[in-house]
Enzyme design. Sequence first.
Site, PDB file in Angstrom:
ATOM      1  N   SER A 597      19.880  -7.094 -15.392  1.00  0.00           N
ATOM      2  CA  SER A 597      18.592  -6.557 -14.976  1.00  0.00           C
ATOM      3  C   SER A 597      18.315  -5.266 -15.750  1.00  0.00           C
ATOM      4  O   SER A 597      18.227  -5.301 -16.977  1.00  0.00           O
ATOM      5  CB  SER A 597      18.574  -6.341 -13.462  1.00  0.00           C
ATOM      6  OG  SER A 597      17.259  -6.089 -13.001  1.00  0.00           O
ATOM      7  N   ASP A 672      13.360 -16.913 -13.131  1.00  0.00           N
ATOM      8  CA  ASP A 672      13.422 -15.507 -12.731  1.00  0.00           C
ATOM      9  C   ASP A 672      12.014 -15.003 -12.416  1.00  0.00           C
ATOM     10  O   ASP A 672      11.136 -14.992 -13.276  1.00  0.00           O
ATOM     11  CB  ASP A 672      14.040 -14.679 -13.865  1.00  0.00           C
ATOM     12  CG  ASP A 672      14.426 -13.272 -13.437  1.00  0.00           C
ATOM     13  OD1 ASP A 672      13.798 -12.749 -12.499  1.00  0.00           O
ATOM     14  OD2 ASP A 672      15.344 -12.701 -14.050  1.00  0.00           O
ATOM     15  N   HIS A 704      16.495 -14.336 -10.262  1.00  0.00           N
ATOM     16  CA  HIS A 704      16.994 -13.168 -10.994  1.00  0.00           C
ATOM     17  C   HIS A 704      18.516 -13.049 -10.950  1.00  0.00           C
ATOM     18  O   HIS A 704      19.132 -12.509 -11.857  1.00  0.00           O
ATOM     19  CB  HIS A 704      16.349 -11.900 -10.439  1.00  0.00           C
ATOM     20  CG  HIS A 704      16.593 -10.683 -11.270  1.00  0.00           C
ATOM     21  ND1 HIS A 704      16.355 -10.639 -12.638  1.00  0.00           N
ATOM     22  CD2 HIS A 704      17.048  -9.447 -10.945  1.00  0.00           C
ATOM     23  CE1 HIS A 704      16.663  -9.444 -13.102  1.00  0.00           C
ATOM     24  NE2 HIS A 704      17.087  -8.699 -12.109  1.00  0.00           N
TER      25      HIS A 704
END
Length: 727
Positions: A597, A672, A704
């Site tokens: 991320s 995602d 995600h």
Amino acid sequence: MMKIKQKLVRLVKLVILVTLATPMTAQNKLFSLEDLNFGGTNYHNMQPKNLFLTWWGDQLVETDVEACNIVDVKTGKKTKIFTLDEINKWADSDEEADRYVRHLMNASFPYPDQPLVAVGNKKSFLLLNFMTHQIVWQDSISGQEANDWCPASKATAYVEDHQLFVADGEGRKHQLSTDGSRNVVYGSAVHRNEFGIHKGTFWSPSGQRLAFYRMDQSMVQDYPQVDIFPREASYEPDKYPMAGMTSHKVTVGVYDLKIDKTVYLKAGDPTDRYFTNIAWSPDSKTVYMFELNRGQNDCRLVSYDAETGEKTSELYRETSEKYVEPMNPILFLPWDDTKFVMQSQKDGYNHLYLFDKSGKELKQLTSGKWVVMEVLGFNKKQKTIVIKANANHPLCHNLYAVDVKTGRMTALDNGLGVHNGKLSASGTLMYDRYTTPDIPRNIDVFNVSRGYAAGKTVRLLTAADPWKDYQQPIFENGSIKAADGTTDLYYRMVKPTDFDATKKYPTVVYVYGGPHANNVQASWHWYSRTWETYMAQKGYIVFILDNRGSQYRGRDFEQATFHQLGQIEMQDQMKGVEFLKKQPYVDADRMGVHGWSFGGFMTISLMLNYPDVFKVGVAGGPVIDWKWYEVMYGERYMGTPQNNPKGYEKTSLISKAGKLKGKLQIITGYNDNTVVPQHCLSFLDACIKAGTQPDFFAYPGEEHNMRGHASVHLHERITQYFEDYLK
């Protein structure tokens, strides 16, 4: 506090020395990812033992799978209240009809003075009197979306087929909306769960009024997610407002159960505004919320009449040259409904302030170069606020009672490690789950008025080390100076079990580095991710540093990255690299980096900006260009592409694709909806044009973060990439 800090330092040194001095002679087993990863088949057995606990008023209850037990807070002795079989017998459960309570771990006791337990099955939610063995109330809507039950009125707010409903205590169904759809969302979290928002319905203390969110996102652009699993792939669009683009509009309704009527708060045009941290007055007549402009630098606390929706007052305003970030609703004092407590970091650190209900600031209750992490509740008898804070040390989370009259803080724990407490109904008792670098988990219960210092705590659990039969790595902790030369940054280093300082080891920097997270705490193994253990077992050193921009270090520490995400963070991470290169056992020619991320963004940023330092990188779910990230988070830290074009250009990785020299693997969830696949795919396109050669892997159907056993596969893939190209 100085004594406590010195005690922490001694603990740190002791943990390191003990770990270094004990070569794990009796620990012969090797870990697998099935042991270490949360999706693994043996992961549950590798976690420290825990207890499921809750409060029934001021009585402590253990909610186990098969039974609920009263726990004597003075002795720790357990007395059985009822069993799972008894609950299902009293409820006349039918397993085939899904009317069967399967465990008691989520049982709750919503009424301090009544022998009622709340349990649920797939079909209904029940209140059982465990003295008379009778059902005293039940509903039949427990499976609905956004289910919010109110003990005061026994009414339930829920969403069904996009519409918001309330079922009152007698089971009568009230429909609050008719225009709900994918475009108009009722009763759910809004503003993409930023600003501390995690739900969309808010019951008043009386249980007769419900405040709720209505989000119109019809004007927001769809992101074209695709479900590949049907015979013909189907289109599953997701509303995703990107930085600088049109965002959704939120309004707040108030439904009155007594008169079956809804009014909307007259807050004005909701365009480019955020409404958050909804709270009620104790008399259920007034709604409070923080209102924030889209630039997120002008925050106001506003009150509204719950009956008419009229604005009654602006009680507080806070502005900033960077951003203001309201994360917590106001809290009224339970012994004085004319005063409330507000959290703000206006003095540089998140602290508590006392106001009267007219909006006059009476005083600052806490102060210092540390942050209040959480308000746990109130001790009504002593008139104190119980908080969690890192006043002892930035890596510790400790419990305190703050006297509202004097501001005096009293420590409620041993001052070490990471503590998580939960108060009883009156606030006079607390159970505390805590951990230190060498303690997997302890659970204590104590009287808040006496606290830990009086030695009156009762130990409920001392968890054994679930890793005792395994070859454990060496976990170390320390600090270095940030790139500014003055700020302390804390790190964790994980070394192989058989570490030999005369050898050189391949080293992986694990990085996150973004807001609202940190990687180093004074908890078990210094808060180490279990993948680090797996890598150490394979002969790597893993290094983790919390750079400026991460949480729990105050406003200026966090806001140093404003309008230039990744830049200050990289400077600090490279100070970590300088430190590593000075260690004789670190092989500077075999250095890798990995993150997910924001950490994925950092991984690629470091690979491209320091191509001669990092030989291998694995970036998961990476942000590539902040113009493709969502409005609320993205604009808080970066502004918009229109008002900060140089910042967006500087932080974008697209133009740097040609600088890639090492081996880089990019991994994403194919679906995602947080960092949309446009990021990865656009970077791949830039690499094609630049002639560079990253590797790419996607997880179909995953968002995600990889769920379930897919996470085991993911971490084996990450590990194997370093094995192939770094070792």
